[in-house]
Scaffold this active site. Structure first.
Site, short mmCIF file in Angstrom:
data_model
loop_
_atom_site.label_atom_id
_atom_site.label_comp_id
_atom_site.label_asym_id
_atom_site.label_seq_id
_atom_site.Cartn_x
_atom_site.Cartn_y
_atom_site.Cartn_z
CB SER A 161 20.26 -68.73 -40.18
OG SER A 161 19.20 -68.72 -40.84
CG ASP B 51 19.37 -75.35 -42.74
OD1 ASP B 51 20.49 -75.33 -43.02
OD2 ASP B 51 18.36 -74.41 -43.33
CG HIS C 184 20.64 -71.50 -44.34
ND1 HIS C 184 19.52 -72.14 -43.64
CD2 HIS C 184 20.67 -70.48 -44.22
CE1 HIS C 184 19.36 -71.11 -42.84
NE2 HIS C 184 19.97 -69.99 -43.22
#
Ligand code: ARG
Length: 718
Positions: free
Chosen positions: A653, A220, A85
């Site tokens: 992230s 991810d 992402h």
């Protein structure tokens, strides 16, 4: 967790640690006390291996990725790992309906196949420095209540010298709500290339349904490479550039980790507000969050309708949609958990203790009662602000049209300064390419304009409406308001020069006041923005300023009140380290969540009728044939995700999850639902970090992608 960029609505602050796992520590402040605790928990590295400016340390393998994420260097040739992402926008931009890398995945089988990701950059931390003394001395020259206002200007003076004429980026950030200041010197590399990505069905498996939740089965991750010039220094994209040689890269462990094992995370957490007051919590629950969620729900629905109907539109809007959806769900979860975890009551009790202490300390005795009055005013205009930013300007056209304001300001002068108008034009041209053209879809945007106008009309105090809206709606017949709104928006969209690039660029090459004042979209945007700027912005600004001063004193008071507490500063997009354990949890009575998930769970979740739960055929084949190679876990399955107790937030992230030996075991990518109140209050019982197990990452690269070249490039610890 990807960082959320949301204008003036978020405010910075700090907190203290009462548990080992709580705390986003500045690497430079990982003092003996932290270090002792870390070694007791199992860490085998020396303090210098964690942070050292003269020799390679952890900070040299961790990068600020793209401005809102983190990444880590995993080879001697500048290979970097981050979340899917985080690479999403770059991957979508490198996709077309005919060569849809977002949908199909992509693997460079040698370096010549790597794809330049234009606009993407990464930055290394060169050093950080405590500049508190200098800053406080400079700020002391200003009147007491306006010092924080000058912090940016004074910080800029210090940072300027550290930039060494553009060699580095440097900035000063306040810590502990302006009670301390640190300077950060960064080096940015701008030739970044896409090396590999799984198909979206793996990289975003579970979609928005599983987002912010455990158990999780998302692959991810995405892989990029940093390129540098011959001297290993930053350079713009050039075919002559060569793979970057890092000072340090992380070895990758195939050994996995067990419940209770030590784990630490380095990264760039964006914002927390752990010392938000009960007043702020109440406002978020009752007003701000529901307003954001209501507006985003509508915008997402209208975008999705167009995206589902057309692949090109889907590719164009995918990354913007994902960003809006991510924090749409975040605010739903935050509201729910602020209530469930009784954060208001907890804050209120803490504040009572403080108020008792403060009653005997004149400098602090009235800060809460003063702030209550500020909230009383703010409450009346806060929703207006949210509806402007998240509603009216939620339309790309309106957001872009608002940007003409500075140009108008210059042209309104008796003698416009042509160098200034020229500069404004350049800004508008750049924004046209990077924002308007990138994300404008006429159909969905028109519907968003109409829907948000109607919501604004119905939900915002009529006394605060711009005159244009009042006049327009006075013409509406009862029950025909929607019709009138739709017709008005239709006209604006068709008549503005912005939707006609030939006319727009003709104007930008020779800007004039008359066109601005005649253009319906620009005037529409101006009506709302000027109404807010001229009449209401002053209340919001006054509140933010009062709140900053309040926070500064409250923090200072808390530190005085508890002189033996070990405090850590709130997240503010600077490098932090958090340490804890791999750990399972119980979300509620009778329910237990184990600390890891496996490939088996992906097959269980498969649902060919939902685009969020499609399992690619190749992955199913690998599962059937049990072709797991060296990536198999102890139970015979391929591990997919795992949980730690680390304290992270948006911006983390892509952060490396590192074991006691300093080896990479996973990539952090999310928080869990039960702790969605975590940015405002840490909850030791529920707070978990959700990570991709690096063995799943390698399994996908190797067995699904066939990119054994990348596996060979890494240093695997078996
Ligand atoms: N919540 C995660 C973050 O903030 C993941 C976001 C991407 N996933 C998604 N379904 N939108 O980093």
């Amino acid at each position: 967790m990807k960082k959320h960029i949301i204008t003036a609505l978020t405010i910075v602050s700090f907190s203290f640690a009462s548990f080992a796992d709580e705390g986003m520590w500045l690497p430079i402040l990982l003092g003996q006390k932290n270090y002792n605790q870390m070694t007791q928990m199992g860490l085998k590295l020396t303090q210098e291996q964690l942070y050292d400016i003269n020799n390679a340390s952890m900070k040299d393998a961790v990068i600020w990725f793209g401005g809102g994420c983190t990444g880590e260097v995993i080879s001697n040739e500048g290979l970097i790992l981050t979340n899917h992402h985080c690479g999403y926008d770059a991957i979508a931009t490198l996709s077309t309906p005919d060569n849809n890398r977002l949908a199909n995945g992509f693997w460079a089988l040698d370096k010549s196949q790597e794809l330049p990701a234009q606009g993407l950059s990464v930055a290394f931390l060169v050093r950080m420095e405590d500049v508190t003394e200098r800053m406080l001395a400079e700020l002391a020259k200003y009147p007491a209540d306006s010092q924080l206002f000058y912090a940016q200007k004074e910080g800029e003076k210090i940072a300027k010298a550290a930039r060494e004429d553009g060699k580095y980026e440097a900035f000063v950030r306040d810590m502990f709500k302006g009670n301390q200041y640190y300077m950060f010197v960064m080096e940015r590399y701008t030739d970044i290339r896409l090396v590999g990505t799984p198909p979206e069905s793996i990289g975003k498996f579970g979609g928005d349904t599983d987002n912010w939740m455990w158990p999780r089965h998302t692959g991810d991750f995405s892989i990029f490479r940093i390129y540098a010039n011959k001297d290993n220094k930053p350079a713009a994209y050039n075919t002559q550039n060569i793979p970057f040689k890092p000072k340090k890269y992380l070895p990758v462990s195939l050994k996995g980790a067990e419940n209770g094992d030590f784990a630490m995370i380095f990264g760039f957490p964006g914002r927390t507000n752990r010392y938000e007051t009960s007043m702020g919590v109440k406002l978020a629950i009752e007003q701000t969050n529901p307003a954001i969620v209501k507006l985003r729900t509508k915008r997402l629905q209208l975008m999705k309708e167009q995206m589902d109907a057309n692949v090109a539109v889907r590719l164009q809007l995918a990354s913007r949609y994902a960003q809006i959806a991510n924090y749409w769900k975040y605010f739903i979860g935050q509201t729910e958990q602020l209530k469930h975890n009784k954060v208001y009551d907890r804050k209120f009790a803490e504040e009572e203790t403080f108020k008792n202490w403060a009653s005997a300390n004149p400098g602090y005795s009235s800060i809460f009662s003063k702030m209550e009055k500020e909230y009383d005013i703010y409450k009346m205009y806060n929703k207006h602000q949210v509806y402007l930013v998240e509603g009216i300007r939620g339309s790309i056209l309106v957001a872009y049209a608002s940007a003409f304001l500075d140009l108008e300001k210059e042209l309104l002068k008796d003698q416009p300064d042509t160098s200034k108008t020229h500069a404004q034009v350049l800004v508008l041209k750049a924004r046209y390419a990077s924002f308007y053209k990138a994300f404008y879809n006429k159909e969905s945007d028109k519907e968003i304009m109409a829907a948000t106008l109607e919501m604004y009309y119905n939900d915002i105090d009529k006394a605060q409406h711009p005159e244009m809206l009042t006049k327009l709606m006075a013409k509406a017949k009862k029950g025909k308001e929607t019709e009138l709104i739709n017709k008005t928006i239709e006209k604006i969209v068709n008549k503005t020069i912005i939707t006609d690039s030939v006319k727009l660029f003709k104007f930008l090459d020779k800007p004039n006041l008359k066109t601005i004042q005649k253009d319906p979209a620009i005037q529409y945007a101006f009506a709302f923005t000027k109404n807010y700027n001229n009449n209401y912005k002053k209340y919001i600004d006054a509140f933010n300023f009062a709140n900053a001063n309040f926070g500064n004193k409250y923090m200072k008071g808390l530190m005085e009140m508890q002189p033996n507490k070990y405090f850590y500063p709130d997240a503010n997009s600077t490098m932090r380290c958090t340490y804890g354990n791999i750990k399972d949890y119980s979300p509620k009575d009778a329910v237990h969540f184990s600390h890891f998930t496996t490939l088996k769970g992906i097959m269980e979740k498969e649902d060919p009728t939902s685009d969020e739960f499609i399992v690619p055929a190749k992955l199913k084949e690998l599962y059937k044939s049990k072709d797991y190679g060296q990536y198999v876990g102890k139970d015979g399955e391929v591990p997919v995700g795992f949980l730690t107790t680390n304290d992270i937030t948006g911006g983390n992230s892509g952060s490396p999850v590192i074991n006691a030996n300093g080896e990479l075991i996973g990539t952090a990518f999310d928080g869990n639902w039960e702790a969605m109140s975590g940015d405002i209050a840490f909850d030791a019982q529920f707070k978990r970090t959700i990570c991709v197990d690096v063995r799943y990452t390698l399994f996908i690269i190797d067995k699904l992608g066939g990119a054994t070249n990348l596996i060979k490039e890494m240093t695997l610890v078996k």
